[in-house]
Write a protein that holds these residues in place. Structure first.
Motif, PDB file in Angstrom:
ATOM      1  N   SER A  32      -1.555  14.203 -13.263  1.00 31.14           N
ATOM      2  CA  SER A  32      -0.345  13.919 -12.498  1.00 31.14           C
ATOM      3  C   SER A  32      -0.353  12.484 -11.993  1.00 31.14           C
ATOM      4  O   SER A  32      -0.685  12.222 -10.843  1.00 31.14           O
ATOM      5  CB  SER A  32      -0.249  14.894 -11.323  1.00 31.14           C
ATOM      6  N   GLN A  34       2.144  10.492 -11.336  1.00 29.16           N
ATOM      7  CA  GLN A  34       3.323  10.091 -10.568  1.00 29.16           C
ATOM      8  C   GLN A  34       2.993   9.921  -9.087  1.00 29.16           C
ATOM      9  O   GLN A  34       2.434  10.825  -8.472  1.00 29.16           O
ATOM     10  CB  GLN A  34       4.428  11.135 -10.720  1.00 29.16           C
ATOM     11  N   LEU A  35       3.352   8.776  -8.543  1.00 30.26           N
ATOM     12  CA  LEU A  35       3.180   8.550  -7.107  1.00 30.26           C
ATOM     13  C   LEU A  35       4.294   9.252  -6.341  1.00 30.26           C
ATOM     14  O   LEU A  35       5.441   9.266  -6.775  1.00 30.26           O
ATOM     15  CB  LEU A  35       3.243   7.060  -6.787  1.00 30.26           C
ATOM     16  N   LYS A  36       3.941   9.777  -5.201  1.00 30.25           N
ATOM     17  CA  LYS A  36       4.935  10.341  -4.287  1.00 30.25           C
ATOM     18  C   LYS A  36       5.331   9.247  -3.304  1.00 30.25           C
ATOM     19  O   LYS A  36       4.620   8.258  -3.144  1.00 30.25           O
ATOM     20  CB  LYS A  36       4.344  11.540  -3.550  1.00 30.25           C
ATOM     21  N   ASP A  37       6.463   9.424  -2.651  1.00 29.06           N
ATOM     22  CA  ASP A  37       6.906   8.447  -1.659  1.00 29.06           C
ATOM     23  C   ASP A  37       5.804   8.201  -0.633  1.00 29.06           C
ATOM     24  O   ASP A  37       5.216   9.145  -0.109  1.00 29.06           O
ATOM     25  CB  ASP A  37       8.165   8.940  -0.946  1.00 29.06           C
ATOM     26  N   GLU A  39       2.812   6.994  -1.061  1.00 27.88           N
ATOM     27  CA  GLU A  39       1.465   6.896  -1.610  1.00 27.88           C
ATOM     28  C   GLU A  39       1.214   5.490  -2.150  1.00 27.88           C
ATOM     29  O   GLU A  39       2.146   4.779  -2.532  1.00 27.88           O
ATOM     30  CB  GLU A  39       1.256   7.902  -2.749  1.00 27.88           C
ATOM     31  N   ARG A  75      -8.093   9.582  -3.316  1.00 24.97           N
ATOM     32  CA  ARG A  75      -7.564  10.647  -4.172  1.00 24.97           C
ATOM     33  C   ARG A  75      -7.530  10.156  -5.616  1.00 24.97           C
ATOM     34  O   ARG A  75      -7.355   8.969  -5.864  1.00 24.97           O
ATOM     35  CB  ARG A  75      -6.128  10.996  -3.776  1.00 24.97           C
ATOM     36  N   ASN A  76      -7.654  11.077  -6.532  1.00 24.82           N
ATOM     37  CA  ASN A  76      -7.451  10.808  -7.964  1.00 24.82           C
ATOM     38  C   ASN A  76      -8.237   9.600  -8.477  1.00 24.82           C
ATOM     39  O   ASN A  76      -7.726   8.797  -9.248  1.00 24.82           O
ATOM     40  CB  ASN A  76      -5.961  10.596  -8.275  1.00 24.82           C
ATOM     41  N   THR A  96      -5.702   6.699  -5.641  1.00 20.77           N
ATOM     42  CA  THR A  96      -4.501   6.748  -4.820  1.00 20.77           C
ATOM     43  C   THR A  96      -4.863   7.112  -3.392  1.00 20.77           C
ATOM     44  O   THR A  96      -5.932   7.675  -3.124  1.00 20.77           O
ATOM     45  CB  THR A  96      -3.464   7.753  -5.374  1.00 20.77           C
ATOM     46  N   ALA A  98      -2.826   8.559   0.374  1.00 17.90           N
ATOM     47  CA  ALA A  98      -1.623   9.214   0.893  1.00 17.90           C
ATOM     48  C   ALA A  98      -0.668   8.211   1.535  1.00 17.90           C
ATOM     49  O   ALA A  98       0.538   8.423   1.554  1.00 17.90           O
ATOM     50  CB  ALA A  98      -1.990  10.305   1.892  1.00 17.90           C
ATOM     51  N   LYS A 134       5.578   3.512  -4.931  1.00 17.20           N
ATOM     52  CA  LYS A 134       6.702   3.988  -5.735  1.00 17.20           C
ATOM     53  C   LYS A 134       7.973   3.225  -5.354  1.00 17.20           C
ATOM     54  O   LYS A 134       8.216   2.975  -4.173  1.00 17.20           O
ATOM     55  CB  LYS A 134       6.877   5.477  -5.505  1.00 17.20           C
TER      56      LYS A 134
END
Length: 135
Positions: A32, A34-37, A39, A75-76, A96, A98, A134
């Motif tokens: 996964s 894709q970055l979230k808002d 991150e 993360r990741n 990544t 948060a 992002k």
């Protein structure tokens, strides 16, 4: 039914094997990306003073993974080898966070600082660091 289950399993295994055979294991992307808002993706491309594939280079990558993933907020984490002739940096650490607070805590963490001082500054010959959010 058993045969159908086996065929589904074997097909999935074959697809993974072909993908892994087609790309070096170190270049296979996380599931996964894709970055979230909010991150942050922290990337560091680098070159080591050690010859590629040497025990010293592998130890640096292994130690980096072990030490840096133990820092809270990471993360990741991915330790990667470059697989494109278009880029002159043979290795990369990608991870990544948060958000900005976790990223700042990581950069200030004593274990990160110790790794930078004792290993990074003595074994990395050059690097390029980039941080992304992002859009």
């Amino acid at each position: 039914m058993r045969r159908r289950h086996f065929i589904r399993y074997a097909a999935g295994t074959t697809a993974i094997a072909v993908t892994a055979a087609g790309w070096p294991a170190s270049c296979v992307a996380p599931a996964s990306p894709q970055l979230k808002d909010g991150e942050i993706m922290h990337t560091v491309l680098f070159e080591l003073k050690h010859p590629a594939g040497s025990a010293e280079a592998e130890k640096f990558l292994t130690d980096g993974r072990r030490i840096l993933t133990a820092v809270p907020g990471v993360r990741n984490f991915q330790a990667c080898r470059q697989c494109s002739p278009k880029n002159e940096y043979p290795y990369g650490f990608l991870m990544t966070f948060a958000g900005q607070a976790d990223f700042e805590a990581y950069t200030a963490h004593p274990d990160h600082g110790k790794f930078v001082k004792e290993r990074w500054e003595t074994e990395v010959t050059r690097f390029l660091e980039s941080d992304f959010v992002k859009i």
